[in-house]
Scaffold this motif. Structure first.
Motif, PDB file in Angstrom:
ATOM      1  N   PHE A 158       0.835  -1.200   0.000  1.00 57.48           N
ATOM      2  CA  PHE A 158       0.000   0.000   0.000  1.00 57.48           C
ATOM      3  C   PHE A 158       0.869   1.248   0.000  1.00 57.48           C
ATOM      4  O   PHE A 158       0.612   2.210  -0.735  1.00 57.48           O
ATOM      5  N   MET A 159       1.935   1.230   0.802  1.00 57.60           N
ATOM      6  CA  MET A 159       2.811   2.391   0.871  1.00 57.60           C
ATOM      7  C   MET A 159       3.616   2.553  -0.420  1.00 57.60           C
ATOM      8  O   MET A 159       3.880   3.683  -0.841  1.00 57.60           O
ATOM      9  N   VAL A 160       3.995   1.448  -1.043  1.00 56.09           N
ATOM     10  CA  VAL A 160       4.741   1.525  -2.310  1.00 56.09           C
ATOM     11  C   VAL A 160       3.918   2.240  -3.373  1.00 56.09           C
ATOM     12  O   VAL A 160       4.415   3.134  -4.076  1.00 56.09           O
ATOM     13  N   ILE A 161       2.652   1.849  -3.526  1.00 54.16           N
ATOM     14  CA  ILE A 161       1.795   2.481  -4.522  1.00 54.16           C
ATOM     15  C   ILE A 161       1.435   3.895  -4.097  1.00 54.16           C
ATOM     16  O   ILE A 161       1.382   4.821  -4.920  1.00 54.16           O
ATOM     17  N   LEU A 162       1.202   4.102  -2.804  1.00 56.30           N
ATOM     18  CA  LEU A 162       0.853   5.428  -2.311  1.00 56.30           C
ATOM     19  C   LEU A 162       1.947   6.436  -2.639  1.00 56.30           C
ATOM     20  O   LEU A 162       1.661   7.588  -2.996  1.00 56.30           O
TER      21      LEU A 162
ATOM     22  N   LEU B  58      11.868  -4.240 -11.511  1.00 57.05           N
ATOM     23  CA  LEU B  58      10.881  -5.237 -11.093  1.00 57.05           C
ATOM     24  C   LEU B  58      11.232  -6.644 -11.567  1.00 57.05           C
ATOM     25  O   LEU B  58      11.079  -7.614 -10.812  1.00 57.05           O
ATOM     26  N   ILE B  59      11.653  -6.805 -12.807  1.00 57.01           N
ATOM     27  CA  ILE B  59      11.988  -8.143 -13.308  1.00 57.01           C
ATOM     28  C   ILE B  59      13.145  -8.728 -12.506  1.00 57.01           C
ATOM     29  O   ILE B  59      13.118  -9.900 -12.098  1.00 57.01           O
ATOM     30  N   THR B  60      14.183  -7.910 -12.277  1.00 55.39           N
ATOM     31  CA  THR B  60      15.317  -8.378 -11.485  1.00 55.39           C
ATOM     32  C   THR B  60      14.878  -8.723 -10.064  1.00 55.39           C
ATOM     33  O   THR B  60      15.316  -9.734  -9.493  1.00 55.39           O
ATOM     34  N   GLY B  61      14.011  -7.907  -9.471  1.00 50.32           N
ATOM     35  CA  GLY B  61      13.518  -8.203  -8.130  1.00 50.32           C
ATOM     36  C   GLY B  61      12.783  -9.523  -8.065  1.00 50.32           C
ATOM     37  O   GLY B  61      12.937 -10.286  -7.110  1.00 50.32           O
ATOM     38  N   GLY B  62      11.986  -9.828  -9.089  1.00 49.03           N
ATOM     39  CA  GLY B  62      11.278 -11.099  -9.122  1.00 49.03           C
ATOM     40  C   GLY B  62      12.214 -12.287  -9.199  1.00 49.03           C
ATOM     41  O   GLY B  62      12.029 -13.297  -8.509  1.00 49.03           O
TER      42      GLY B  62
ATOM     43  N   VAL C  88      14.172  -7.790   2.664  1.00 49.66           N
ATOM     44  CA  VAL C  88      15.214  -6.844   2.239  1.00 49.66           C
ATOM     45  C   VAL C  88      14.575  -5.625   1.583  1.00 49.66           C
ATOM     46  O   VAL C  88      14.978  -4.477   1.835  1.00 49.66           O
ATOM     47  N   GLY C  89      13.571  -5.871   0.739  1.00 49.13           N
ATOM     48  CA  GLY C  89      12.874  -4.756   0.099  1.00 49.13           C
ATOM     49  C   GLY C  89      12.163  -3.867   1.096  1.00 49.13           C
ATOM     50  O   GLY C  89      12.202  -2.635   0.989  1.00 49.13           O
TER      51      GLY C  89
ATOM     52  N   VAL D 194      13.963   1.214  -5.838  1.00 46.90           N
ATOM     53  CA  VAL D 194      14.561  -0.123  -5.859  1.00 46.90           C
ATOM     54  C   VAL D 194      13.991  -0.985  -4.738  1.00 46.90           C
ATOM     55  O   VAL D 194      13.696  -2.172  -4.926  1.00 46.90           O
ATOM     56  N   GLY D 195      13.827  -0.398  -3.552  1.00 45.02           N
ATOM     57  CA  GLY D 195      13.223  -1.147  -2.448  1.00 45.02           C
ATOM     58  C   GLY D 195      11.821  -1.617  -2.774  1.00 45.02           C
ATOM     59  O   GLY D 195      11.445  -2.766  -2.498  1.00 45.02           O
ATOM     60  N   GLY D 196      11.021  -0.751  -3.395  1.00 45.71           N
ATOM     61  CA  GLY D 196       9.673  -1.153  -3.802  1.00 45.71           C
ATOM     62  C   GLY D 196       9.691  -2.261  -4.835  1.00 45.71           C
ATOM     63  O   GLY D 196       8.846  -3.168  -4.806  1.00 45.71           O
ATOM     64  N   ALA D 197      10.662  -2.220  -5.749  1.00 44.72           N
ATOM     65  CA  ALA D 197      10.759  -3.250  -6.784  1.00 44.72           C
ATOM     66  C   ALA D 197      11.178  -4.599  -6.217  1.00 44.72           C
ATOM     67  O   ALA D 197      10.867  -5.648  -6.799  1.00 44.72           O
TER      68      ALA D 197
END
Length: 552
Positions: free
Chosen positions: A25-29, A67-71, A85-86, A115-118
């Motif tokens: 929620f905070m990431v999108i906010l 995002l792809i790398t995070g996945g 970690v994120g 980067v943290g959100g991703a």
């Protein structure tokens, strides 16, 4: 006993979803809330218009390209571990944003915050894909869509309220400080509540693939964010033209990595499934419509002269419609749920057209009484389409690629969002020109609405084709026998005893972990005789060699 255990596991599932979705929620906010703080940033930090724009753009830039790398990092090192970690990175960088003494420091902190959100977001979709049975995923994705939509539409309300209250004289810094308690609580809860899982077939990170994927996305996202504000200089147009070359180089490299038996960043075989391929394209088209929220905010504030908090409150009926549709959609029957992605996109297109009609019919501030009800179908349509589209795209993905596929899907959503802002925003401001007033803003907004309605209809058509193909694949897969559960992995270095308690869950292999003894698994276990504990008087179903009795 069964009902008590089932209730306990349901409560555990709710706790896991709360742990996953609170930081999301905070990431999108944070994508939307900073827009409200822009005037305060210019006043208190003496930031230029370009610096304020970069405060907004820096976060979206690194978030979209990572995002792809995070996945894939979640597939490789463990989804719970990368999620934590994120969360930690997002929380720490939020504190850095709040303490920033200058615009430059704030922009750098926003880059790291993205980067943290991703790192967080793909793990949420992957954990749901791995730990929930197919029958339970629509409800989980429905809650995810609800959280995402509420965060998007409530950004202005929350941001305006925080800045207006100005507690302790901190002003705009509260839009970042609000992330700290949520992040700390999620970091602690994740260690105790989230199950750990990873992809067994991924041995190491494909650094070449990471570099080329990041470059290709950067060549698309950066011009889309800053092209209009910079006047589309030649070098920026050239960067956008190089994006297809970088994408082709990425595909070539991934094929070579897979051919030599290594683990590519993205398994291109996923795109051989028409449902996944067309579904990703549909997500890009559908998320172009998200730019509606930005154009509506500009129209309400600059065109109709409303304050930031008043314009935020005007979003409330739309948010209620989105939330209601996100909750009610997964409760429908399976046959109805199969129709929701394209039906929701079509309903959103109808809402965009009714909004266009309302703007053109009235064109003055009293038209809010007509404009707000006209927007409700947009929220309802997006609330029906987004969660069901996520479930549609991911349900045919192998468990081993859950993280990478979630990263690709989320990347397509963000690329669609950025392209929507760039394309529709450019059309809006080109039509507006140097004019001002309610009428010119209404004309520009109407043109943007027409373009967004066409994109929503395109998404509906693509989703319909993806649904038909996916249904055919699932019918063929249903006719095949289920594979035997995988043998559990032996504990390493004695750490398994310190982590979550493993449970023998039905049909999930080694990916099952406490508290993931979800209700559907428990019910399946107690309903199947072969999973009931043998009693002393029971006889084996099939005779076999008898064990020698232990010596006294």
């Amino acid at each position: 006993m069964i009902s008590t255990a089932a209730a306990s596991t349901r409560r555990a599932a709710v706790a896991v979803l709360a742990t996953l979705f609170a930081p999301i929620f905070m990431v999108i906010l944070d994508v939307f809330i900073v827009n409200v703080a822009a005037p305060s940033l210019r006043t208190e930090l003496h930031a230029s218009a370009g610096e304020v724009q970069w405060v907004v753009a820096a976060y979206v830039l690194t978030y979209a390209v990572s995002l792809i790398t995070g996945g894939r990092l979640g597939d490789l090192y463990g989804r719970r571990r990368v999620f934590r970690v994120g969360v930690a990175a997002f929380t720490v960088t939020s504190a850095l944003c709040a303490a920033a003494p200058s615009p430059t420091v704030l922009v750098l902190a926003r880059l790291l915050q993205g980067v943290g959100g991703a790192l967080m977001w793909p793990q949420v979709l992957a954990i749901i894909q791995v730990e929930f049975a197919p029958a339970e995923r629509p409800r989980a994705f429905g809650i995810q869509g609800l959280v995402q939509g509420l965060a998007a539409v409530s950004g202005q309300i929350i941001g305006g309220a925080l800045i207006t209250l100005d507690a302790f004289g901190l002003g705009w810094r509260w839009v970042f400080l609000i992330n700290l308690p949520v992040g700390l609580a999620a970091f602690v809860a994740a260690a105790h509540l989230l199950p750990e899982s990873r992809a067994d077939g991924v041995r190491r990170l494909d650094f070449g693939g990471v570099a080329l994927a990041t470059l290709a996305l950067l060549l698309v996202v950066f011009p889309a964010i800053d092209g209009r504000s910079l006047g589309w200089p030649v070098w920026l147009s050239g960067a956008l033209a190089l994006a297809p070359l970088a994408a082709v180089s990425f595909v070539t490299l991934e094929r070579r990595v897979a051919a030599r038996g290594d683990s590519p960043l993205v398994r291109l075989s996923l795109f051989e499934q028409r449902g996944f391929r067309v579904g990703v394209l549909a997500a890009v088209a559908l998320y172009n419509v998200v730019s509606f929220f930005l154009l509506l905010s500009i129209y309400l504030q600059d065109g109709l002269g409303m304050s930031a908090i008043d314009s935020g409150l005007a979003f409330t009926p739309l948010a209620v419609a989105f939330a209601s549709a996100s909750i009610l959609g997964p409760r429908a029957s399976e046959r109805v749920r199969a129709q929701l992605p394209h039906a929701g996109a079509a309903l959103a297109a109808a809402g965009l057209l009714t909004t266009l009609l309302a703007v053109q019919t009235a064109g003055v501030r009293p038209a809010l009484a007509l404009l707000i009800p006209a927007m409700v179908p947009v929220g309802a349509g997006m609330g029906l389409a987004i969660p069901s589209l996520i479930n549609l795209v991911l349900r045919t993905v192998p468990i081993a690629d859950a993280g990478a596929a979630s990263g690709m899907l989320t990347t397509s959503q963000q690329v669609g969002n950025v392209l929507g802002v760039a394309i529709v925003g450019s059309i809006f401001f080109a039509e507006l020109g140097a004019r001002s007033g309610t009428g010119p803003y209404g004309d520009a907004f109407s043109l943007g609405l027409a373009v967004q309605a066409g994109l929503a209809l395109l998404a509906a058509a693509l989703v319909f084709r993806a649904r038909v193909r996916t249904s055919a694949v699932e019918r063929a897969a249903a006719a095949e026998p289920l594979p035997a559960p995988a043998a559990p992995r032996p504990p390493r270095h004695g750490r398994a005893a310190l982590g979550p308690r493993r449970l023998p869950l039905v049909g999930r292999g080694e990916h099952a972990a406490h508290p993931a003894a979800w209700p559907h698994r428990f019910d399946a276990a107690v309903a199947r005789p072969e999973h009931r504990p043998a009693t002393r008087r029971s006889k084996p179903a099939q005779p076999g060699p008898r064990r020698p009795a232990p010596c006294d």
